[in-house]
Design a protein around this motif. Structure first.
Motif, PDB file in Angstrom:
ATOM      1  N   SER A 229      -5.063 -97.800  31.659  1.00  0.00           N
ATOM      2  CA  SER A 229      -6.494 -97.509  31.594  1.00  0.00           C
ATOM      3  C   SER A 229      -6.816 -96.275  30.753  1.00  0.00           C
ATOM      4  O   SER A 229      -7.980 -95.938  30.566  1.00  0.00           O
ATOM      5  CB  SER A 229      -7.059 -97.324  33.006  1.00  0.00           C
ATOM      6  N   GLN A 230      -5.781 -95.602  30.246  1.00  0.00           N
ATOM      7  CA  GLN A 230      -6.010 -94.395  29.441  1.00  0.00           C
ATOM      8  C   GLN A 230      -6.747 -94.749  28.152  1.00  0.00           C
ATOM      9  O   GLN A 230      -6.556 -95.831  27.585  1.00  0.00           O
ATOM     10  CB  GLN A 230      -4.679 -93.737  29.067  1.00  0.00           C
ATOM     11  N   PRO A 231      -7.602 -93.846  27.644  1.00  0.00           N
ATOM     12  CA  PRO A 231      -8.166 -94.048  26.310  1.00  0.00           C
ATOM     13  C   PRO A 231      -7.041 -94.230  25.296  1.00  0.00           C
ATOM     14  O   PRO A 231      -6.032 -93.516  25.326  1.00  0.00           O
ATOM     15  CB  PRO A 231      -8.934 -92.742  26.053  1.00  0.00           C
ATOM     16  N   ALA A 232      -7.215 -95.205  24.405  1.00  0.00           N
ATOM     17  CA  ALA A 232      -6.141 -95.555  23.475  1.00  0.00           C
ATOM     18  C   ALA A 232      -6.688 -95.711  22.062  1.00  0.00           C
ATOM     19  O   ALA A 232      -7.868 -96.013  21.850  1.00  0.00           O
ATOM     20  CB  ALA A 232      -5.448 -96.842  23.922  1.00  0.00           C
ATOM     21  N   ARG A 254      -6.116-106.735  22.491  1.00  0.00           N
ATOM     22  CA  ARG A 254      -6.432-107.723  23.521  1.00  0.00           C
ATOM     23  C   ARG A 254      -6.117-107.205  24.922  1.00  0.00           C
ATOM     24  O   ARG A 254      -6.879-107.435  25.865  1.00  0.00           O
ATOM     25  CB  ARG A 254      -5.618-108.993  23.255  1.00  0.00           C
ATOM     26  N   ASP A 255      -5.011-106.463  25.073  1.00  0.00           N
ATOM     27  CA  ASP A 255      -4.496-106.132  26.402  1.00  0.00           C
ATOM     28  C   ASP A 255      -5.002-104.817  26.979  1.00  0.00           C
ATOM     29  O   ASP A 255      -5.080-104.673  28.204  1.00  0.00           O
ATOM     30  CB  ASP A 255      -2.960-106.072  26.364  1.00  0.00           C
ATOM     31  N   LEU A 256      -5.306-103.834  26.129  1.00  0.00           N
ATOM     32  CA  LEU A 256      -5.666-102.515  26.635  1.00  0.00           C
ATOM     33  C   LEU A 256      -7.139-102.461  27.022  1.00  0.00           C
ATOM     34  O   LEU A 256      -8.002-102.906  26.263  1.00  0.00           O
ATOM     35  CB  LEU A 256      -5.358-101.442  25.591  1.00  0.00           C
ATOM     36  N   PRO A 257      -7.448-101.885  28.157  1.00  0.00           N
ATOM     37  CA  PRO A 257      -8.844-101.871  28.622  1.00  0.00           C
ATOM     38  C   PRO A 257      -9.771-100.957  27.835  1.00  0.00           C
ATOM     39  O   PRO A 257     -10.968-101.212  27.757  1.00  0.00           O
ATOM     40  CB  PRO A 257      -8.721-101.380  30.077  1.00  0.00           C
ATOM     41  N   THR A 305     -12.445 -95.671  35.618  1.00  0.00           N
ATOM     42  CA  THR A 305     -11.914 -96.697  34.743  1.00  0.00           C
ATOM     43  C   THR A 305     -12.975 -97.074  33.739  1.00  0.00           C
ATOM     44  O   THR A 305     -14.039 -97.603  34.097  1.00  0.00           O
ATOM     45  CB  THR A 305     -11.491 -97.945  35.550  1.00  0.00           C
ATOM     46  N   LEU A 306     -12.712 -96.800  32.458  1.00  0.00           N
ATOM     47  CA  LEU A 306     -13.697 -97.091  31.418  1.00  0.00           C
ATOM     48  C   LEU A 306     -13.680 -98.569  31.067  1.00  0.00           C
ATOM     49  O   LEU A 306     -12.689 -99.262  31.242  1.00  0.00           O
ATOM     50  CB  LEU A 306     -13.398 -96.258  30.180  1.00  0.00           C
ATOM     51  N   GLN A 307     -14.791 -99.023  30.517  1.00  0.00           N
ATOM     52  CA  GLN A 307     -14.868-100.399  30.030  1.00  0.00           C
ATOM     53  C   GLN A 307     -14.303-100.457  28.616  1.00  0.00           C
ATOM     54  O   GLN A 307     -14.210 -99.458  27.923  1.00  0.00           O
ATOM     55  CB  GLN A 307     -16.339-100.857  30.042  1.00  0.00           C
TER      56      GLN A 307
END
Length: 309
Positions: A229-232, A254-257, A305-307
Motif C-alpha cells: 500500500s506504500q506510495p510507489a 496493475r498490481d500496486l494500489p 490506505t490510499l486509492q
C-alpha cells in the motif's frame, strides 16, 4: 586489476553478513525524515547508482547506497540470502542498524524484486517504493547461458575460477551497448562503476545465483503485490529490450494500489543515467507523497490506505 580496488564506504554486519554501504546524512536531518535507499541491479554494485544520483542528492536529501549481498564489497551470506527475500532481510537489518525509520527504496532492474520484497517484509520502515526498469514478474524464457553455468554447484565454481575473466572481458562491451541502447553508454562507464569487481569469481557466481533465483521468487512474490500500500513510482523506457516493460512495469501498474508512472520515450534499460533529471523530479514527488501520507496517518491516529493513482 580488481585487487587494486579497495572499499571506500562503511561496513555493518547484519545476521552475520558484512554489508558495504555509503550513507550521506544532511545537517538538518530528523529521525523521521525519508531516506532514499538506492539498490543497484544485476552485474554491478552501488557505484552504478552513486554515479547517477550521489552528486545530485548529497547535501540536500539523506541517501543510502548499498552494495547488495555478494556484489561490490558486500559478503554473499548464506544460501537463504541469495533470493530477493533473503537480500531484503539483510537490507532491512541494515536500515535498522542505521536507525532509518522512513525509507524510500529505489531499485533498478533485478533490484526491483528486492524492493518489493523489502516493502512486503518491512512495511513499518519502508514507506515508499520506486522501480527503475524493474524485474518484478515472471517472464517467458530463461537467462543467459553463462549465468546458468556459473550458478551450478560444482562445475560453476570451475567456470568462475577459470573462465569468468576472459569471458566477461569479451562480453562486457556488447553488454554495455545493449543495456544503454538506444542511448550511448556513459563515457568510461566500466571504470566509473569498477566493473572488474564483478569478474572476481565469488562475485560473478553470487550474481549468477541471484539472476537464476529471481524468476521463481517473483512468481511467489507477485501474488502479494496488492499488499504493497506504500506510495510507489514505476519508471520505464519505451525502448528497454533487457527487461520487458509490457510484463514487469505494466504488471506493477496493475498490481500496486498507489502508483505513479513515468514513461520515458525512446529510453532503454539505464534511464537513471540517461534521464536522471526526470527521474529525480519523480523521486522528489514520491518523497512528498510519502511525507503527506505519514502526516495524514499521524493526524488520524492510524495508517491510511490510499486509492490508486
Amino acid at each position: 586489476m580488481a585487487r587494486s580496488l579497495a572499499p571506500d564506504g562503511a561496513f555493518a554486519t547484519v545476521d552475520g553478513v558484512r554489508l558495504h554501504y555509503h550513507y550521506h546524512r544532511v545537517p538538518t536531518q530528523k529521525q523521521s525524515d525519508p531516506v532514499l535507499v538506492f539498490l543497484h541491479g544485476a552485474s554491478g554494485s552501488a557505484y552504478d547508482t552513486r554515479l547517477a544520483f550521489e552528486a545530485i542528492y548529497r547535501g540536500r536529501s539523506p541517501v543510502l547506497f548499498v552494495d547488495r549481498p555478494g556484489l561490490g564489497f558486500s559478503e554473499r551470506g548464506r544460501d537463504e540470502h541469495v533470493p530477493p527475500a533473503g537480500q531484503a532481510h539483510l537490507i532491512a537489518g541494515l536500515l535498522d542498524e542505521l536507525e532509518i525509520e522512513t525509507a524510500v527504496v529505489v531499485g533498478h532492474s533485478l533490484a526491483g524484486s528486492v524492493t518489493t520484497a523489502l516493502g512486503l517484509a518491512a512495511p513499518e520502515r519502508v514507506k515508499g517504493l520506486a522501480f527503475l526498469a524493474p524485474v518484478t514478474h515472471v517472464w517467458p524464457g530463461g537467462v543467459n547461458w553463462y549465468y546458468s553455468l556459473a550458478a551450478l554447484p560444482v562445475i560453476g565454481w570451475l567456470f568462475v575460477w577459470t573462465l569468468t575473466l576472459p569471458v566477461g572481458e569479451r562480453l562486457a562491451p556488447a553488454m554495455m551497448r545493449n543495456v544503454f541502447h538506444p542511448d550511448p553508454a556513459v563515457p568510461d562507464y566500466a571504470g566509473a562503476i569498477r566493473l572488474p569487481l564483478l569478474f572476481r569469481p565469488h562475485s560473478f557466481r553470487a550474481n549468477a545465483e541471484q539472476i537464476c533465483s529471481v524468476k521463481e521468487a517473483v512468481r511467489t512474490q507477485a501474488a502479494r503485490y496488492v499488499e504493497l500500500s506504500q506510495p510507489a513510482l514505476v519508471v520505464t523506457g519505451t525502448e528497454d529490450t533487457v527487461v520487458w516493460p509490457s510484463i514487469h512495469c505494466e504488471g506493477l501498474i496493475r498490481d500496486l494500489p498507489d502508483v505513479e508512472t513515468l514513461l520515458l520515450d525512446l529510453a532503454g534499460h539505464m534511464p537513471h543515467h540517461t534521464h536522471t533529471t526526470d527521474i529525480c523530479a519523480a523521486l522528489d514527488r514520491l518523497v512528498t507523497r510519502v511525507t503527506a501520507k505519514e502526516a495524514d496517518g499521524l493526524s488520524k491516529g492510524a495508517p491510511e490506505t490510499l486509492q490508486p493513482a
